[in-house]
Design a protein around this motif. Structure first.
Motif, mmCIF file in Angstrom:
data_model
loop_
_atom_site.group_PDB
_atom_site.id
_atom_site.type_symbol
_atom_site.label_atom_id
_atom_site.label_comp_id
_atom_site.label_asym_id
_atom_site.label_seq_id
_atom_site.Cartn_x
_atom_site.Cartn_y
_atom_site.Cartn_z
ATOM 1 N N VAL A 1 -33.200 -10.559 39.421
ATOM 2 C CA VAL A 1 -33.583 -9.351 38.701
ATOM 3 C C VAL A 1 -32.329 -8.480 38.706
ATOM 4 O O VAL A 1 -31.881 -8.030 39.755
ATOM 5 C CB VAL A 1 -34.766 -8.623 39.381
ATOM 6 C CG1 VAL A 1 -35.097 -7.338 38.619
ATOM 7 C CG2 VAL A 1 -35.991 -9.537 39.466
ATOM 8 N N THR A 2 -31.735 -8.278 37.522
ATOM 9 C CA THR A 2 -30.454 -7.583 37.457
ATOM 10 C C THR A 2 -30.604 -6.088 37.730
ATOM 11 O O THR A 2 -31.625 -5.490 37.427
ATOM 12 C CB THR A 2 -29.768 -7.800 36.091
ATOM 13 O OG1 THR A 2 -28.462 -7.242 36.150
ATOM 14 C CG2 THR A 2 -30.551 -7.164 34.950
ATOM 15 N N LYS A 3 -29.565 -5.531 38.310
ATOM 16 C CA LYS A 3 -29.514 -4.086 38.530
ATOM 17 C C LYS A 3 -28.436 -3.462 37.637
ATOM 18 O O LYS A 3 -28.194 -2.266 37.688
ATOM 19 C CB LYS A 3 -29.219 -3.794 40.000
ATOM 20 C CG LYS A 3 -30.260 -4.380 40.942
ATOM 21 C CD LYS A 3 -30.808 -3.339 41.860
ATOM 22 C CE LYS A 3 -31.734 -3.822 42.919
ATOM 23 N NZ LYS A 3 -32.821 -4.628 42.563
ATOM 24 N N ASP A 4 -27.787 -4.298 36.834
ATOM 25 C CA ASP A 4 -26.736 -3.821 35.938
ATOM 26 C C ASP A 4 -27.376 -3.279 34.659
ATOM 27 O O ASP A 4 -28.178 -3.966 34.028
ATOM 28 C CB ASP A 4 -25.792 -4.990 35.609
ATOM 29 C CG ASP A 4 -24.713 -4.587 34.630
ATOM 30 O OD1 ASP A 4 -23.695 -4.038 35.073
ATOM 31 O OD2 ASP A 4 -24.919 -4.810 33.419
ATOM 32 N N LYS A 5 -27.028 -2.051 34.291
ATOM 33 C CA LYS A 5 -27.661 -1.381 33.137
ATOM 34 C C LYS A 5 -27.410 -2.127 31.824
ATOM 35 O O LYS A 5 -28.311 -2.283 31.010
ATOM 36 C CB LYS A 5 -27.192 0.070 33.013
ATOM 37 C CG LYS A 5 -27.715 0.956 34.121
ATOM 38 C CD LYS A 5 -29.232 1.048 34.064
ATOM 39 C CE LYS A 5 -29.799 1.758 35.254
ATOM 40 N NZ LYS A 5 -31.162 1.378 35.566
ATOM 41 N N PHE A 6 -26.176 -2.586 31.597
ATOM 42 C CA PHE A 6 -25.886 -3.325 30.364
ATOM 43 C C PHE A 6 -26.730 -4.601 30.304
ATOM 44 O O PHE A 6 -27.387 -4.876 29.299
ATOM 45 C CB PHE A 6 -24.394 -3.666 30.252
ATOM 46 C CG PHE A 6 -24.099 -4.546 29.068
ATOM 47 C CD1 PHE A 6 -24.007 -4.005 27.793
ATOM 48 C CD2 PHE A 6 -23.957 -5.915 29.215
ATOM 49 C CE1 PHE A 6 -23.777 -4.816 26.681
ATOM 50 C CE2 PHE A 6 -23.721 -6.740 28.116
ATOM 51 C CZ PHE A 6 -23.630 -6.182 26.848
ATOM 52 N N CYS A 7 -26.720 -5.387 31.376
ATOM 53 C CA CYS A 7 -27.492 -6.642 31.406
ATOM 54 C C CYS A 7 -28.977 -6.358 31.203
ATOM 55 O O CYS A 7 -29.651 -7.052 30.435
ATOM 56 C CB CYS A 7 -27.285 -7.375 32.727
ATOM 57 S SG CYS A 7 -25.638 -8.044 32.950
ATOM 58 N N GLU A 8 -29.481 -5.355 31.892
ATOM 59 C CA GLU A 8 -30.900 -5.011 31.785
ATOM 60 C C GLU A 8 -31.271 -4.676 30.338
ATOM 61 O O GLU A 8 -32.261 -5.178 29.808
ATOM 62 C CB GLU A 8 -31.182 -3.816 32.694
ATOM 63 C CG GLU A 8 -32.633 -3.473 32.834
ATOM 64 C CD GLU A 8 -32.838 -2.275 33.747
ATOM 65 O OE1 GLU A 8 -33.704 -1.457 33.400
ATOM 66 O OE2 GLU A 8 -32.136 -2.149 34.772
ATOM 67 N N GLN A 9 -30.453 -3.866 29.681
ATOM 68 C CA GLN A 9 -30.749 -3.486 28.293
ATOM 69 C C GLN A 9 -30.636 -4.678 27.345
ATOM 70 O O GLN A 9 -31.447 -4.832 26.433
ATOM 71 C CB GLN A 9 -29.835 -2.348 27.844
ATOM 72 C CG GLN A 9 -30.200 -1.038 28.512
ATOM 73 C CD GLN A 9 -29.334 0.115 28.036
ATOM 74 O OE1 GLN A 9 -28.776 0.089 26.944
ATOM 75 N NE2 GLN A 9 -29.212 1.125 28.868
ATOM 76 N N LEU A 10 -29.629 -5.538 27.572
ATOM 77 C CA LEU A 10 -29.463 -6.715 26.728
ATOM 78 C C LEU A 10 -30.665 -7.660 26.871
ATOM 79 O O LEU A 10 -31.200 -8.165 25.882
ATOM 80 C CB LEU A 10 -28.153 -7.441 27.076
ATOM 81 C CG LEU A 10 -27.846 -8.689 26.251
ATOM 82 C CD1 LEU A 10 -27.760 -8.381 24.757
ATOM 83 C CD2 LEU A 10 -26.534 -9.324 26.748
ATOM 84 N N ILE A 11 -31.110 -7.870 28.089
ATOM 85 C CA ILE A 11 -32.248 -8.761 28.344
ATOM 86 C C ILE A 11 -33.526 -8.179 27.737
ATOM 87 O O ILE A 11 -34.326 -8.900 27.139
ATOM 88 C CB ILE A 11 -32.397 -9.022 29.865
ATOM 89 C CG1 ILE A 11 -31.181 -9.824 30.368
ATOM 90 C CG2 ILE A 11 -33.703 -9.747 30.178
ATOM 91 C CD1 ILE A 11 -31.001 -9.807 31.878
ATOM 92 N N ARG A 12 -33.708 -6.880 27.864
ATOM 93 C CA ARG A 12 -34.890 -6.238 27.255
ATOM 94 C C ARG A 12 -34.879 -6.421 25.737
ATOM 95 O O ARG A 12 -35.906 -6.688 25.124
ATOM 96 C CB ARG A 12 -34.929 -4.747 27.585
ATOM 97 C CG ARG A 12 -35.388 -4.446 28.984
ATOM 98 C CD ARG A 12 -35.554 -2.947 29.203
ATOM 99 N NE ARG A 12 -35.554 -2.591 30.600
ATOM 100 C CZ ARG A 12 -36.562 -2.782 31.429
ATOM 101 N NH1 ARG A 12 -37.665 -3.343 30.996
ATOM 102 N NH2 ARG A 12 -36.467 -2.431 32.690
ATOM 103 N N LYS A 13 -33.692 -6.270 25.132
ATOM 104 C CA LYS A 13 -33.557 -6.418 23.679
ATOM 105 C C LYS A 13 -33.841 -7.877 23.274
ATOM 106 O O LYS A 13 -34.509 -8.134 22.277
ATOM 107 C CB LYS A 13 -32.140 -5.996 23.273
ATOM 108 C CG LYS A 13 -31.915 -5.852 21.783
ATOM 109 C CD LYS A 13 -30.537 -5.216 21.539
ATOM 110 C CE LYS A 13 -30.182 -5.134 20.104
ATOM 111 N NZ LYS A 13 -30.807 -4.026 19.376
ATOM 112 N N LEU A 14 -33.337 -8.824 24.061
ATOM 113 C CA LEU A 14 -33.533 -10.253 23.798
ATOM 114 C C LEU A 14 -34.988 -10.676 24.045
ATOM 115 O O LEU A 14 -35.478 -11.620 23.434
ATOM 116 C CB LEU A 14 -32.569 -11.061 24.673
ATOM 117 C CG LEU A 14 -32.461 -12.553 24.440
ATOM 118 C CD1 LEU A 14 -31.931 -12.868 23.042
ATOM 119 C CD2 LEU A 14 -31.556 -13.192 25.502
ATOM 120 N N LYS A 15 -35.637 -9.995 24.993
ATOM 121 C CA LYS A 15 -37.021 -10.309 25.402
ATOM 122 C C LYS A 15 -37.139 -11.679 26.059
ATOM 123 O O LYS A 15 -38.202 -12.311 26.029
ATOM 124 C CB LYS A 15 -38.004 -10.201 24.226
ATOM 125 C CG LYS A 15 -38.130 -8.803 23.656
ATOM 126 C CD LYS A 15 -39.158 -8.771 22.545
ATOM 127 C CE LYS A 15 -39.446 -7.381 22.045
ATOM 128 N NZ LYS A 15 -38.444 -6.777 21.215
#
Length: 189
Positions: free
Chosen positions: A113-127
């Motif tokens: 479970v990433t704590k990096d903001k960029f990774c988190e936002q990218l994964i949310r966008k990718l779903k």
């Protein structure tokens, strides 16, 4: 780090087309792709010259996403992740809804479970989960900074995320194998 909307959109578009990206994570620079796309995963194995028997891990944005891709998350996983002092990858039994070539021969998958903001936002966008493997050729040392990543890796990806994150002490994540039968094994501290 400020606004990275453009980088998010660029990386997202490459991932949606089945491409692979080079990106900063909460640990080291990673090579990634959509964890549900077997062809993209094959590209990563080929680029790294890595045997498909050697598992790759993936990142998810939060616990909710973790539960969507693991059949049954052991309750203790939440405590381990909540109290972990550093980024921690857990190897779970029975992953679901990911590409078969991402799943280990023993039907397991390492997820962080990433704590990096960029990774988190990218994964949310990718779903979907994002494959994350260190940005090196198999058998070579893990690069500590972007400047240590080989030209072969940089040239071999479809997109390099243009965020030079200052990771204070870039180190791979801790890895713990958590079996549904209650067994816990530390793979890497």
């Amino acid at each position: 780090m400020g606004d990275y909307t453009e980088e998010l959109n660029n990386a997202f578009n490459v991932l949606k087309r089945g491409g692979i990206i080079l990106y900063p994570t909460d640990t080291v620079w990673g090579i990634g792709c959509d964890a549900t796309n077997p062809e993209a995963i094959d590209k990563i194995f080929a680029l790294k010259r890595r045997s498909e028997e050697k598992a790759l891990i993936c990142l998810v944005s939060d616990f909710k996403m973790l539960n969507q891709f693991i059949e049954e998350v052991p309750e203790v996983a939440y405590d381990i992740l909540k109290y972990a002092a550093k980024p921690t990858t857990i190897i779970y039994d029975k992953p679901i809804r990911v590409a078969e070539n991402l799943v280990g021969e023993d039907n397991t998958l390492g997820i962080r479970v990433t704590k990096d903001k960029f990774c988190e936002q990218l994964i949310r966008k990718l779903k979907r989960p994002l494959v994350s493997t260190s940005a090196n050729l198999s058998g070579q040392p893990t690069p500590n900074s972007f400047s240590e990543i080989s030209k072969e890796i940089i040239d071999g990806v479809d997109y390099v995320v243009n965020l030079q994150q200052a990771i204070k002490t870039p180190k791979p994540s801790a890895i713990i194998k958590l079996s549904n039968d209650g067994k816990v094994k530390v793979i890497r501290k």
